[in-house]
Write a protein that holds these residues in place. Structure first.
Motif, PDB file in Angstrom:
ATOM      1  N   ALA A  35       0.848  -1.195   0.000  1.00 20.08           N
ATOM      2  CA  ALA A  35       0.000   0.000   0.000  1.00 20.08           C
ATOM      3  C   ALA A  35       0.879   1.239   0.000  1.00 20.08           C
ATOM      4  CB  ALA A  35      -0.920  -0.007   1.211  1.00 20.08           C
ATOM      5  N   PRO A  36       0.478   2.296  -0.728  1.00 24.38           N
ATOM      6  CA  PRO A  36       1.273   3.532  -0.732  1.00 24.38           C
ATOM      7  C   PRO A  36       1.339   4.132   0.672  1.00 24.38           C
ATOM      8  CG  PRO A  36      -0.497   3.611  -2.361  1.00 24.38           C
ATOM      9  CD  PRO A  36      -0.727   2.406  -1.546  1.00 24.38           C
ATOM     10  N   ASP A  37       2.369   4.944   0.894  1.00 24.13           N
ATOM     11  CA  ASP A  37       2.646   5.458   2.236  1.00 24.13           C
ATOM     12  C   ASP A  37       1.449   6.143   2.882  1.00 24.13           C
ATOM     13  OD1 ASP A  37       5.079   4.491   2.384  1.00 24.13           O
ATOM     14  OD2 ASP A  37       6.155   6.363   1.945  1.00 24.13           O
ATOM     15  N   PHE A  88      -1.646   5.884   2.290  1.00 21.64           N
ATOM     16  CA  PHE A  88      -2.929   5.180   2.181  1.00 21.64           C
ATOM     17  C   PHE A  88      -3.608   5.168   3.546  1.00 21.64           C
ATOM     18  CE2 PHE A  88      -5.777   1.607   2.004  1.00 21.64           C
ATOM     19  CZ  PHE A  88      -6.306   1.715   0.739  1.00 21.64           C
ATOM     20  N   GLN A 100      -4.844   7.728   5.146  1.00 23.68           N
ATOM     21  CA  GLN A 100      -4.722   8.949   5.935  1.00 23.68           C
ATOM     22  C   GLN A 100      -6.087   9.619   6.134  1.00 23.68           C
ATOM     23  OE1 GLN A 100      -1.766  11.494   4.290  1.00 23.68           O
ATOM     24  NE2 GLN A 100      -2.167  13.105   5.768  1.00 23.68           N
ATOM     25  N   TYR A 101      -6.886   9.658   5.068  1.00 25.76           N
ATOM     26  CA  TYR A 101      -8.228  10.245   5.187  1.00 25.76           C
ATOM     27  C   TYR A 101      -9.312   9.211   4.956  1.00 25.76           C
ATOM     28  CZ  TYR A 101      -5.632  14.558   4.589  1.00 25.76           C
ATOM     29  OH  TYR A 101      -4.748  15.571   4.735  1.00 25.76           O
ATOM     30  N   ARG A 136      -9.986   5.224   2.459  1.00 21.51           N
ATOM     31  CA  ARG A 136      -9.342   4.103   1.777  1.00 21.51           C
ATOM     32  C   ARG A 136      -8.793   4.543   0.425  1.00 21.51           C
ATOM     33  NH1 ARG A 136      -9.359  -0.379   3.802  1.00 21.51           N
ATOM     34  NH2 ARG A 136      -9.103  -1.474   1.840  1.00 21.51           N
ATOM     35  N   TYR A 137      -7.843   5.447   0.440  1.00 25.49           N
ATOM     36  CA  TYR A 137      -7.181   5.891  -0.771  1.00 25.49           C
ATOM     37  C   TYR A 137      -5.869   6.546  -0.369  1.00 25.49           C
ATOM     38  CZ  TYR A 137      -9.565  10.124   0.767  1.00 25.49           C
ATOM     39  OH  TYR A 137     -10.036  11.162   1.523  1.00 25.49           O
ATOM     40  N   ARG A 138      -5.080   6.916  -1.394  1.00 25.00           N
ATOM     41  CA  ARG A 138      -3.777   7.520  -1.127  1.00 25.00           C
ATOM     42  C   ARG A 138      -3.996   8.985  -0.744  1.00 25.00           C
ATOM     43  NH1 ARG A 138       0.683   9.440  -4.302  1.00 25.00           N
ATOM     44  NH2 ARG A 138      -0.802   9.774  -5.972  1.00 25.00           N
ATOM     45  N   GLY A 139      -3.770   9.324   0.514  1.00 21.58           N
ATOM     46  CA  GLY A 139      -4.055  10.671   0.999  1.00 21.58           C
ATOM     47  C   GLY A 139      -3.291  11.740   0.252  1.00 21.58           C
ATOM     48  N   ASP A 140      -2.062  11.426  -0.175  1.00 18.13           N
ATOM     49  CA  ASP A 140      -1.260  12.430  -0.874  1.00 18.13           C
ATOM     50  C   ASP A 140      -1.896  12.882  -2.181  1.00 18.13           C
ATOM     51  OD1 ASP A 140       0.569  12.497   1.034  1.00 18.13           O
ATOM     52  OD2 ASP A 140       2.145  11.416  -0.045  1.00 18.13           O
ATOM     53  N   LYS A 196       5.447   4.180   8.925  1.00 18.94           N
ATOM     54  CA  LYS A 196       4.068   4.649   9.017  1.00 18.94           C
ATOM     55  C   LYS A 196       3.857   5.508  10.257  1.00 18.94           C
ATOM     56  CE  LYS A 196       0.972   2.558   6.130  1.00 18.94           C
ATOM     57  NZ  LYS A 196      -0.112   1.667   5.843  1.00 18.94           N
ATOM     58  N   ARG A 228       3.951  14.261   6.898  1.00 19.40           N
ATOM     59  CA  ARG A 228       3.191  14.422   5.674  1.00 19.40           C
ATOM     60  C   ARG A 228       1.926  15.257   5.906  1.00 19.40           C
ATOM     61  NH1 ARG A 228       3.063   9.648   4.632  1.00 19.40           N
ATOM     62  NH2 ARG A 228       4.940   9.639   3.393  1.00 19.40           N
ATOM     63  N   ILE A 229       1.280  14.967   7.015  1.00 13.96           N
ATOM     64  CA  ILE A 229       0.082  15.736   7.339  1.00 13.96           C
ATOM     65  C   ILE A 229       0.444  17.213   7.438  1.00 13.96           C
ATOM     66  CG2 ILE A 229      -1.690  16.088   9.082  1.00 13.96           C
ATOM     67  CD1 ILE A 229      -1.266  13.098   9.782  1.00 13.96           C
ATOM     68  N   ILE A 273       0.628  18.825   4.042  1.00 12.53           N
ATOM     69  CA  ILE A 273      -0.669  19.150   3.462  1.00 12.53           C
ATOM     70  C   ILE A 273      -1.204  20.419   4.094  1.00 12.53           C
ATOM     71  CG2 ILE A 273      -3.066  18.397   3.381  1.00 12.53           C
ATOM     72  CD1 ILE A 273      -2.257  15.846   2.381  1.00 12.53           C
ATOM     73  N   ASN A 289      -8.641   0.736  -5.337  1.00 10.59           N
ATOM     74  CA  ASN A 289      -8.928   1.954  -4.572  1.00 10.59           C
ATOM     75  C   ASN A 289      -8.299   3.191  -5.196  1.00 10.59           C
ATOM     76  OD1 ASN A 289     -10.625   1.158  -2.501  1.00 10.59           O
ATOM     77  ND2 ASN A 289      -8.921   0.261  -1.392  1.00 10.59           N
ATOM     78  N   ALA A 290      -8.231   3.241  -6.525  1.00  5.66           N
ATOM     79  CA  ALA A 290      -7.683   4.422  -7.176  1.00  5.66           C
ATOM     80  C   ALA A 290      -8.725   5.518  -7.259  1.00  5.66           C
ATOM     81  CB  ALA A 290      -7.193   4.075  -8.576  1.00  5.66           C
ATOM     82  N   TYR A 338     -11.990   7.407  -5.568  1.00  8.23           N
ATOM     83  CA  TYR A 338     -12.510   7.551  -4.214  1.00  8.23           C
ATOM     84  C   TYR A 338     -13.245   8.874  -4.093  1.00  8.23           C
ATOM     85  CZ  TYR A 338      -8.609  10.731  -3.785  1.00  8.23           C
ATOM     86  OH  TYR A 338      -7.743  11.774  -3.984  1.00  8.23           O
ATOM     87  N   PRO A 380     -12.827  14.154   1.039  1.00 10.25           N
ATOM     88  CA  PRO A 380     -13.596  14.656   2.183  1.00 10.25           C
ATOM     89  C   PRO A 380     -14.519  15.813   1.804  1.00 10.25           C
ATOM     90  CG  PRO A 380     -11.278  14.459   2.736  1.00 10.25           C
ATOM     91  CD  PRO A 380     -11.383  14.193   1.284  1.00 10.25           C
ATOM     92  N   ASP A 407      -7.047   8.602  -8.731  1.00  8.44           N
ATOM     93  CA  ASP A 407      -5.608   8.700  -8.502  1.00  8.44           C
ATOM     94  C   ASP A 407      -4.907   7.995  -9.665  1.00  8.44           C
ATOM     95  OD1 ASP A 407      -3.034   8.613  -7.682  1.00  8.44           O
ATOM     96  OD2 ASP A 407      -3.496   8.031  -5.616  1.00  8.44           O
ATOM     97  N   VAL A 461      -2.291   5.249  -9.146  1.00 11.23           N
ATOM     98  CA  VAL A 461      -2.712   3.944  -8.638  1.00 11.23           C
ATOM     99  C   VAL A 461      -3.560   3.210  -9.674  1.00 11.23           C
ATOM    100  CG1 VAL A 461      -3.996   2.802  -6.814  1.00 11.23           C
ATOM    101  CG2 VAL A 461      -2.626   4.796  -6.273  1.00 11.23           C
TER     102      VAL A 461
END
Lengths: 183, 262
Positions: free
Chosen positions: A29-31, A33, A35-36, A38-42, B35, B41-42, B45, B150-151, B153, B156, B163, B166
């Motif tokens: 899973a990408p790093d 993933f 975060q928000y 079920r997807y890559r947050g970045d 992780k 990273r947060i 953003i 899961n590409a 989505y 929020p 994505d 992906v």
């Protein structure tokens, strides 16, 4: 060997399967993933950091308002970028006035980078104003161009030239037809 | 002649399983380390946010079909803004012409990108209108549900995104979308769709199609804002969604939809 060893085997196998799944997920899973969701947050960041191309009327009017105050014209709500478009800025603000530039805002303190293209053909006018039965009935449309121009000439100049472009009788920004003798 | 050795059983099965388990547990711990230290990273953003509260919005889109004149400015702007490949469009305009003979003519030459040439129909047109179409950004999304990686989505802010890093280009989502708003980009071989110009709305700008619409037939806004135009319309006017029977819960609302619209 206790009599529960066969149960232990099951537990070990299930545990192994769980660990294996966790491991593969963590590796693959990408790093960002999860975060928000079920997807890559970045990707949210990547998607939002693309360059914006269209600027909007407020941006154009920063420099052009003094000349093109369209507040009371019929085209006041027609956005600049539906007729003029350039993917990059065609002018930027500077400190001192450039006498070569006509723009009157702030004493012409601008550097012109590129020419903003102007489509002077009839096509843009016709895109919006040719008669189509699907258009809202109250929107101003012209059914017969030749007749429109013939009638138009009569009203404005009295002579007939059905090949005249729309711009001969209408200003694109203040489209109310010119009165007699102006064009 | 050499004597064939009996195969040596170096470890018992139990030993092997134990080793494998501890090895996996060890690797698991290793993979967990980056992780737990990814708080950085947060922070990034937070730094990159374009309007102060870019996460704290919930967007909706309203199309007023009674105002659309079918000029195609939206489709042209979308192509310029998002650089979509030729022949593909993230938004398009459909022309409906209903004649007194009972026929319904529906067409959309090149998605309406060059406006609409007059079209000969049998009989007289008694009812006609244009219907702009785009991704409906559903809450109950058929397209993201079928994505195997899961590409695709829902962000929020209520925007459905793809994505591209992906996406494997399997095309399931293209088939799943009941509104036909997705396509496979022939240049990248990944799925692509309308993002409500995510890069613009997160900076406080309207999507490109809304920016250039000359009759304000396209309206975009934030449902979380008390006095936003979309909220006002959705609260006070009679709005519809496309294909409500599919229960996709679209967040793209239509004013003045006719029963002929599909």
């Amino acid at each position: 060997m206790s009599k529960y060893s066969h149960v232990m085997n099951v537990f070990i196998l299930v545990g192994l399967a769980f660990l294996g799944f966790q491991m593969f997920q963590a590796l693959l899973a990408p790093d960002s993933f999860g975060q928000y969701g079920r997807y890559r947050g970045d990707h949210l960041l990547e998607a939002s950091s693309l360059a914006t191309i269209h600027k909007g009327d407020d941006y154009c009017l920063d420099c052009h308002e003094p000349e093109w105050d369209m507040a009371d014209a019929k085209h006041a709500n027609v956005p600049c970028e539906s007729c003029h478009f350039l993917p990059k800025p065609h002018a930027i603000a500077t400190d001192k006035a450039d006498p070569a530039i006509k723009a009157k805002a702030d004493g012409g303190k601008y550097v012109k980078l590129e020419l903003m293209p102007i489509d002077k053909t009839e096509q843009p006018c016709l895109n919006c104003h040719i008669f189509l039965p699907s258009r809202p009935a109250k929107f101003p449309q012209i059914k017969d161009q030749a007749k429109h121009k013939k009638d138009g000439w009569k009203k404005t100049m009295g002579e007939v030239d059905t090949k005249a472009p729309c711009g001969r009788c209408h200003n694109s920004h203040f489209p109310k037809a010119f009165s007699k003798g102006v064009a | 002649m050499k004597k064939r050795k009996a195969p040596k059983r170096s470890r018992s099965r139990r030993e092997f399983l134990k080793m494998a388990a501890s090895g996996m547990a060890g690797m698991l711990i290793v993979t967990l380390i980056p992780k737990s230290s990814s708080g950085q990273r947060i922070h990034n953003i937070e730094e990159m946010k374009h309007v102060p509260d870019w996460m704290d919005h919930y967007y909706a889109y309203v199309v007023d079909t009674t105002k659309c004149i079918g000029c195609g400015a939206c489709a042209r702007a979308c192509k310029r803004e998002n650089d979509t490949p030729d022949g593909y469009s993230r938004t398009w305009v459909e022309r409906y012409q209903i004649t007194d003979t009972g026929h319904v003519y529906i067409d959309s030459p090149d998605g309406g990108i060059n406006s609409f040439p007059p079209k000969d129909v049998e009989g007289n047109v008694i009812k006609g209108f244009f219907v702009p179409k785009l991704c409906n950004h559903c809450r109950n999304t058929p397209c993201t549900q079928v994505c195997p990686v899961n590409a695709s989505y829902e962000s929020p802010q209520g925007v459905v995104l793809v994505d591209k890093k992906v996406c494997i280009g399997c095309g399931y989502c293209v088939q799943a979308c009941p509104y036909d708003t997705r396509y496979i980009d022939p240049r990248t071989h990944t799925a692509d769709k309308c993002t409500w110009c995510y890069h613009r709305v997160t900076k406080g700008l309207a999507p490109a199609c809304v920016t250039v619409c000359p009759t304000k037939a396209r309206i975009f806004g934030d449902l979380k804002m008390k006095n936003s135009q979309v909220r006002e319309i959705i609260d006070n006017q009679r709005v519809m969604v496309l294909k409500p029977e599919l229960n996709t819960e679209p967040y793209c609302f239509y004013i003045g939809l006719d029963r002929a619209v599909r």
